[in-house]
Motif scaffolding. Sequence first.
Motif, PDB file in Angstrom:
ATOM      1  N   ALA A 164      92.590  49.201  83.095  1.00  0.00           N
ATOM      2  CA  ALA A 164      93.695  48.440  83.671  1.00  0.00           C
ATOM      3  C   ALA A 164      93.436  48.146  85.139  1.00  0.00           C
ATOM      4  N   ALA A 165      92.823  49.102  85.858  1.00  0.00           N
ATOM      5  CA  ALA A 165      92.563  48.907  87.284  1.00  0.00           C
ATOM      6  C   ALA A 165      91.593  47.757  87.518  1.00  0.00           C
ATOM      7  N   VAL A 166      90.568  47.656  86.668  1.00  0.00           N
ATOM      8  CA  VAL A 166      89.618  46.544  86.799  1.00  0.00           C
ATOM      9  C   VAL A 166      90.322  45.217  86.515  1.00  0.00           C
ATOM     10  N   CYS A 167      91.267  45.226  85.572  1.00  0.00           N
ATOM     11  CA  CYS A 167      92.027  44.003  85.266  1.00  0.00           C
ATOM     12  C   CYS A 167      92.736  43.467  86.500  1.00  0.00           C
ATOM     13  N   ARG A 177      90.373  32.707  94.375  1.00  0.00           N
ATOM     14  CA  ARG A 177      89.278  31.761  94.177  1.00  0.00           C
ATOM     15  C   ARG A 177      89.680  30.601  93.270  1.00  0.00           C
ATOM     16  N   ARG A 178      90.943  30.607  92.813  1.00  0.00           N
ATOM     17  CA  ARG A 178      91.426  29.589  91.878  1.00  0.00           C
ATOM     18  C   ARG A 178      90.585  29.536  90.601  1.00  0.00           C
ATOM     19  N   ILE A 179      90.201  30.699  90.150  1.00  0.00           N
ATOM     20  CA  ILE A 179      89.453  30.841  88.893  1.00  0.00           C
ATOM     21  C   ILE A 179      90.442  31.221  87.808  1.00  0.00           C
ATOM     22  N   GLY A 180      90.311  30.579  86.656  1.00  0.00           N
ATOM     23  CA  GLY A 180      91.301  30.784  85.607  1.00  0.00           C
ATOM     24  C   GLY A 180      90.731  31.413  84.350  1.00  0.00           C
ATOM     25  N   PHE A 181      91.641  31.781  83.455  1.00  0.00           N
ATOM     26  CA  PHE A 181      91.283  32.493  82.230  1.00  0.00           C
ATOM     27  C   PHE A 181      91.973  31.856  81.031  1.00  0.00           C
ATOM     28  N   SER A 182      91.290  31.931  79.897  1.00  0.00           N
ATOM     29  CA  SER A 182      91.918  31.503  78.644  1.00  0.00           C
ATOM     30  C   SER A 182      92.705  32.659  78.032  1.00  0.00           C
ATOM     31  N   THR A 183      92.174  33.854  78.201  1.00  0.00           N
ATOM     32  CA  THR A 183      92.790  35.069  77.661  1.00  0.00           C
ATOM     33  C   THR A 183      92.492  36.206  78.621  1.00  0.00           C
ATOM     34  N   PHE A 184      93.475  37.075  78.819  1.00  0.00           N
ATOM     35  CA  PHE A 184      93.268  38.257  79.651  1.00  0.00           C
ATOM     36  C   PHE A 184      93.925  39.422  78.926  1.00  0.00           C
ATOM     37  N   ILE A 185      93.106  40.355  78.457  1.00  0.00           N
ATOM     38  CA  ILE A 185      93.646  41.402  77.592  1.00  0.00           C
ATOM     39  C   ILE A 185      93.117  42.769  77.997  1.00  0.00           C
ATOM     40  N   SER A 186      94.015  43.720  78.083  1.00  0.00           N
ATOM     41  CA  SER A 186      93.678  45.091  78.435  1.00  0.00           C
ATOM     42  C   SER A 186      93.753  45.947  77.177  1.00  0.00           C
ATOM     43  N   LEU A 187      92.597  46.484  76.764  1.00  0.00           N
ATOM     44  CA  LEU A 187      92.529  47.252  75.517  1.00  0.00           C
ATOM     45  C   LEU A 187      93.037  48.681  75.664  1.00  0.00           C
ATOM     46  N   GLY A 188      92.940  49.228  76.883  1.00  0.00           N
ATOM     47  CA  GLY A 188      93.293  50.632  77.035  1.00  0.00           C
ATOM     48  C   GLY A 188      92.381  51.506  76.191  1.00  0.00           C
ATOM     49  N   GLU A 189      92.972  52.410  75.410  1.00  0.00           N
ATOM     50  CA  GLU A 189      92.182  53.358  74.629  1.00  0.00           C
ATOM     51  C   GLU A 189      91.810  52.826  73.246  1.00  0.00           C
ATOM     52  N   ALA A 190      92.181  51.592  72.957  1.00  0.00           N
ATOM     53  CA  ALA A 190      91.725  50.887  71.742  1.00  0.00           C
ATOM     54  C   ALA A 190      91.883  51.726  70.483  1.00  0.00           C
ATOM     55  N   SER A 191      93.116  52.106  70.189  1.00  0.00           N
ATOM     56  CA  SER A 191      93.366  52.888  68.977  1.00  0.00           C
ATOM     57  C   SER A 191      93.127  52.065  67.712  1.00  0.00           C
ATOM     58  N   ASP A 192      93.238  50.730  67.838  1.00  0.00           N
ATOM     59  CA  ASP A 192      93.094  49.868  66.662  1.00  0.00           C
ATOM     60  C   ASP A 192      92.284  48.629  67.009  1.00  0.00           C
ATOM     61  N   ILE A 193      92.911  47.640  67.585  1.00  0.00           N
ATOM     62  CA  ILE A 193      92.199  46.404  67.944  1.00  0.00           C
ATOM     63  C   ILE A 193      91.183  46.732  69.039  1.00  0.00           C
ATOM     64  N   ASP A 194      89.940  46.316  68.814  1.00  0.00           N
ATOM     65  CA  ASP A 194      88.864  46.694  69.725  1.00  0.00           C
ATOM     66  C   ASP A 194      87.948  45.495  69.945  1.00  0.00           C
ATOM     67  N   PHE A 195      86.871  45.726  70.678  1.00  0.00           N
ATOM     68  CA  PHE A 195      85.960  44.641  71.045  1.00  0.00           C
ATOM     69  C   PHE A 195      85.459  43.812  69.861  1.00  0.00           C
ATOM     70  N   PRO A 196      85.025  44.423  68.738  1.00  0.00           N
ATOM     71  CA  PRO A 196      84.444  43.585  67.673  1.00  0.00           C
ATOM     72  C   PRO A 196      85.377  42.485  67.178  1.00  0.00           C
ATOM     73  N   GLU A 197      86.635  42.838  66.861  1.00  0.00           N
ATOM     74  CA  GLU A 197      87.568  41.824  66.362  1.00  0.00           C
ATOM     75  C   GLU A 197      87.859  40.766  67.419  1.00  0.00           C
ATOM     76  N   LEU A 198      87.972  41.193  68.667  1.00  0.00           N
ATOM     77  CA  LEU A 198      88.286  40.238  69.725  1.00  0.00           C
ATOM     78  C   LEU A 198      87.113  39.295  69.975  1.00  0.00           C
ATOM     79  N   LEU A 199      85.887  39.804  69.900  1.00  0.00           N
ATOM     80  CA  LEU A 199      84.723  38.924  70.026  1.00  0.00           C
ATOM     81  C   LEU A 199      84.708  37.885  68.912  1.00  0.00           C
TER      82      LEU A 199
END
Length: 893
Positions: A164-167, A177-199
């Motif tokens: 969360a701190a890096v977020c 810098r006026r840089i934008g994002f399509s999605t910004f998501i904080s996984l935390g401890e990823a009890s369920d949804i994790d990197f593979p599904e999000l990729l």
Amino acid sequence: MTSLDTLFKPKSIAVVGASDTQGRAGNVIIRNLQSGGFRGPVMPVTPKYQAVAGVLAYPTIESLPLVPDLAILCTQASRNSELIRQLGEKGVKVAIILAAGMKKTKAEDGRSEFDVMRDIASQYAMRVIGPNSLGLILPWLNLNASFSPIPANRGNIAFVSQSAAVCTTILDWARNRRIGFSTFISLGEASDIDFPELLDYLSRESKTDAILLYIDNIQDARAFISAARAASRNRRVLVLKSGRTPEGASILPHLQESEIGLDGAYDAAIRRSGMLRVRTTHELFAAVETLSHSVPLRGERLAVISNGGGPAVMAVDTLLEMGGKLAVLSEETKAKLDAILPVSWSQSNPVDIVGDADTERYKKVTEILLESDEADALLILHSPSVTAPGLKTAKALADMLKNSQRAKRFNILTNWQGESDDATVARLAFAHAGFPAYRTPESAVTAFMHLVEYRRNQKQLMETPTSIGQIDYDVEGGKALIQQALEENLRILTTHEARPFLSKYGINVMATWLASDAAEAAQITEQVGYPVAVKLRSPDIAHKSDVNGVMLDLNNATEVANAAQLMLNRVGMTYPTARIEGLQIQSMANRAGSQELRVCVRHDPVFGPVILLGEGGSEWDVNRDAAVAIPPLNMALARYLVIGAIKSGKLRQRGHPYNLDVNALCHFLVTLSQILIDFPEITELDIHPLLVTGDSFTVLDASIKLCVFEGDANTRLAIRPYPKEMEERAELKDGRTILLRPILPEDEPNHKSFIEHVSVEDLYKRFFSDVGELNHEALANLTQIDYDREMAFVAVHRLENGSDEILGVVRALANPEHTDAEFAVLVRSDLKGMGLGAILMEKIINYGRVSGLKRFNGMTMPSNSGMIALAQKVGFTIDVQLQDGIVEMDMTL
């Protein structure tokens, strides 16, 4: 991916634990949802207030007037399991949990609240983000469902983080810098949804051009690598992995109870997947800047323009240290520069246009370099100057570059130095014009090298490996030896026992004799001949050097007997309880002109078996001294391991009379990889030293650790190896015998030849377009497949000259959940009527049933009567849609 659609496209949101007290999570979430402009209903759930931030509140989840698409839990860790149960009973399918500490909070049954919550969510088929999540921001939906004090601009980068701190740090920097994002998501401890599904999801999402990951750890290495390999073929994916050292990783609270994987293994997985790793927050900022503005990399040659020598030198130093290429200017280009620059200019690249350079000089030099064909990228440096005011020059150059057609073919990078208001505004001027701007020369070059390294990783992902030909490993003989050892309760094989096993794979091990005591050692050496080496055998002493357990160059029986007895005496004094299994005797190897390497197989807690390569030594630290690869390896992947080890200094070309034969070492590593695949009973294999003399390899010392293994051998590997068990033979109507087998990366040349034997009409029916000649990238996509996600079977016929030809191919590409798959089949045009199409279709249908697929579907044209008839014959349902010009074929398995 229907299970994630609700998360990324919610139409209604419930905030459980909403609060009217400023600063509380339940208040910040409500305020962020309001200020973000989310258009759906937001329903606060709290018994404490009638309304929160002016929005009518509901006392319980049960009292909600409708089932929300998304629930955000702003409540304490101890309450969340029960709340997840209530949400599940209500029918809610997605929840975000903000609270930390659920792993340390105990439920009534003694389990952690984390485990209880996960079980309840699974029971109701509910998907969960968190716990310890900052939340979710979807700028294109005006949705800020996060605890962040900083919103996100709209853009094309998806950011997924476990921290969360890096977020919040990234959001704060990007907003400036006026840089934008399509999605910004904080996984935390990823009890369920994790990197593979999000990729998987984000690589198909239309607003996302690039994906940036901040990773503490990976929970399912196989799923991660599989998803990352698929995503990196469609999107640029960058990774910042923290915890590069074991000490650093152990500080993270959620990793303190876990075994920590090798950082080198993470490195190998990231490269193997075609992604790019950045190593510091500074590099992360530079990477985001580059992703926001960069065009695809044209090439690796960098030209530099500077109004000062010092910054240019720093840029060049960084470029060359990182393995970059400095563009070389032609005499013609130098002559053009001579005409407009003072005599004192640098006469080479970097182009030092002298400290009194004004705005016009900058513009003219830039135009000359853009017109030449000697560089692929241009870095423009500016140090504060009276004659060339930073802001004025930046605006003039930004306008010129924005309107230049030639500039659009270059990678343009800028570095306007200084911290004055003018320097800051100058950098923003470039950013707004679409060109990345950096604070230092080093960060600008580092950003450029990110693009270069990314392209190199992509090339690795697509490289066609050379075949090592048919190798007759004696697998059955090896299995018999391993089984015998296990039956005799041998769990560690030393050099003497390992030698017959390794020889089954063509690995040469120095002949070894065993002695029980000093007298027997002397007797054996009389028969072996001198000089000899004597080595201690003890499973309880990890490092023989601790007791001088290796004595070399012994030249007679007396020396042998004395050395052996002294060795045994030292063990008795230093390790009195250590088990002594005797002594090993070997003839001394000829080390003249040779190099000693160490090659190991270790079990990594994250990635399973990994291969380590280095120069070894008694103080060998795998975190520092070893290059790491994840099996299975082919010749191309082995070469990347060896070259990477040489570049990083973990393997040195020593200039011996017999230089290290890279190709032969690659062959050795591929053989070792095959041993790993064939023998899940091997948990560790240590070859040290491996004596290398040119293309000759001799193992002087080896140990193998064994265990009894039950279950699917492939599950322990992070990447599924070639499924040899799926090979089978069949016969065509003309009597020819063919081999049906999974496709291999090495099949690319034969696949190209196969395509050339298919008519233009048949190719059009297969691909629905005029494909012309398939290039290397297209062929790589067809031959370098992930056996976990897709399958392609080729029908291969062996010719009289020993070469193979491909006669047909059938493939199935499954969705990430591995429930549905699309199929396609193609047979050489001159082989129709031989029954090959039916053979291939039966093969892929059987594969689908065995692998757990539930449905096959395919599409063809109404004019493709042969395919329609074949599909009906093997059991597909046919739906002809003449208006759309397609025929859909469907089969429930």
